[in-house]
Design an enzyme around this catalytic site. Sequence first.
Site, PDB file in Angstrom:
ATOM      1  N   GLU A 105       0.800  -1.227   0.000  1.00 37.99           N
ATOM      2  CA  GLU A 105       0.000   0.000   0.000  1.00 37.99           C
ATOM      3  C   GLU A 105       0.838   1.287   0.000  1.00 37.99           C
ATOM      4  O   GLU A 105       0.909   2.016   0.992  1.00 37.99           O
ATOM      5  CB  GLU A 105      -0.969   0.002   1.186  1.00 37.99           C
ATOM      6  CG  GLU A 105      -1.952  -1.148   1.147  1.00 37.99           C
ATOM      7  CD  GLU A 105      -3.023  -1.090   2.211  1.00 37.99           C
ATOM      8  OE1 GLU A 105      -3.991  -1.866   2.116  1.00 37.99           O
ATOM      9  OE2 GLU A 105      -2.908  -0.267   3.148  1.00 37.99           O
ATOM     10  N   GLU A 111      -5.822  -8.125  -0.114  1.00 39.00           N
ATOM     11  CA  GLU A 111      -6.484  -7.834   1.168  1.00 39.00           C
ATOM     12  C   GLU A 111      -7.923  -7.447   0.896  1.00 39.00           C
ATOM     13  O   GLU A 111      -8.211  -6.667  -0.013  1.00 39.00           O
ATOM     14  CB  GLU A 111      -5.820  -6.668   1.913  1.00 39.00           C
ATOM     15  CG  GLU A 111      -4.513  -6.975   2.593  1.00 39.00           C
ATOM     16  CD  GLU A 111      -3.988  -5.779   3.390  1.00 39.00           C
ATOM     17  OE1 GLU A 111      -4.804  -4.928   3.826  1.00 39.00           O
ATOM     18  OE2 GLU A 111      -2.763  -5.693   3.555  1.00 39.00           O
TER      19      GLU A 111
END
Length: 452
Positions: free
Chosen positions: A174, A359
């Site tokens: 991320e 995720e």
Amino acid sequence: MPDTTTGFGFRRADFPQGFTFGAATSAYQIEGARFGGAGPSHWDTFAATPGNTVRAEDGRLACDHYHRWPADLDLVRDAGLDAYRFSISWARVMPEGRGTPNAEGLDFYDRLVDGMLARGLAPWATLYHWELPAALADLGGWRNRDVAGWFADYTALVMARLGDRIHATAPVNEPWCVAWLSHFLGHHAPGLRDIRAAARAMHHVLLAHGRAIEVMRGLGLGNLGAVMNFEYALPADESAESEHAARLYDGIYNRWFVGGVLERAYPEDVLEGLGPHMPDGWQDDMALIGQDLDWIGINYYTCKRLAANPESPWPGLREAPGPLPTTDMGWEICPDGLLHFLTRLKDLTSGRLPIVVTENGLAAATPLEDRERIAYLEAHLGAARQAIAEGVPLAGYFIWSLLDNYEWAFGYEKRFGLVHVDFETLERTPKASWHALRRAMEREPVTAQEAR
């Protein structure tokens, strides 16, 4: 005890043969940073600063996965999952970020990876999940171009030791969180609110990604990817101003990182704001940033409603509430956004790259009978199935998270786990979602014809 009669409306057999199901975690959130000779990270110093985290909670103990990893891996195996996505702590492996490695830290990850393989779990490694060694933060951290070289050296050390047993690797988890959330919004370590720092971090985190891919290719390693978080940007109303706001938010959150990695270019509308603050010569780095990958990872949780805020400097955005039900994080539950990004990435890459949902999950306070989690996962896996039916090369899906854990600035209040953790005793108790997943993952008996 959880209500184990509740189940998912899908089974493993509803997905293509070879589709990977897994669970994900990260080192600082579960391991216990005070163990095993780990050095301090900028999260330790961020949490030690009043007002940064709930009750000043940190990850020094977390879930004590450092000592309890065998039982935790048993939970992954016993749920019937194929893979475990974990991260490696830079501060554990190299306490000063450079120089002498910590043998105890490397030995820990040796045991952990071997433990996965012994249980039939494919190890999916992330090299950086937000744990910058404090010594490197002192040198400017992600604002300093040298961070890409430091990260390359760390990558070489770790992957020379573990790479022969890792199934798939991504350098950075991320990058939006590493850069924008942490250097412009100030919500995560190092807690800066500085557009110049943000612009440099936005570039340097992708430069570090590129250097790490280069190093791993040099070691002869394959199955290398990039994991980016995506947020579905929607206009707060039908005005042209809100349409523009949503487009710009999408540029900052989504198109910047995808553009750098997959197209070797940053979006022009975002460069209008960040361009004056970018490091000199950044254009020369784009070929390195945009090296070929073997897969692309999507972390997806929610959508966001955007409107213009003309009172504010660039980017001049404000968030607006939406109509959908929300999780304990206050995030709207919007599985349409997952379908949107799966389709968008397929089109962007002309379907040439496998896509993995690395995720997806929600925070819910209900400790064991967590019907909200079951409904959330079922809805998003439904979007995944629709994407597959529409030709998206979706190869896997990882649930966030295996365990209730340290949720960064929110401390231990937000529970994302399939498994409940009592943070007083550290006892693990599988929730109803874990039991439902276990039943869904059961493999169908092989017929005699299939066996032939």
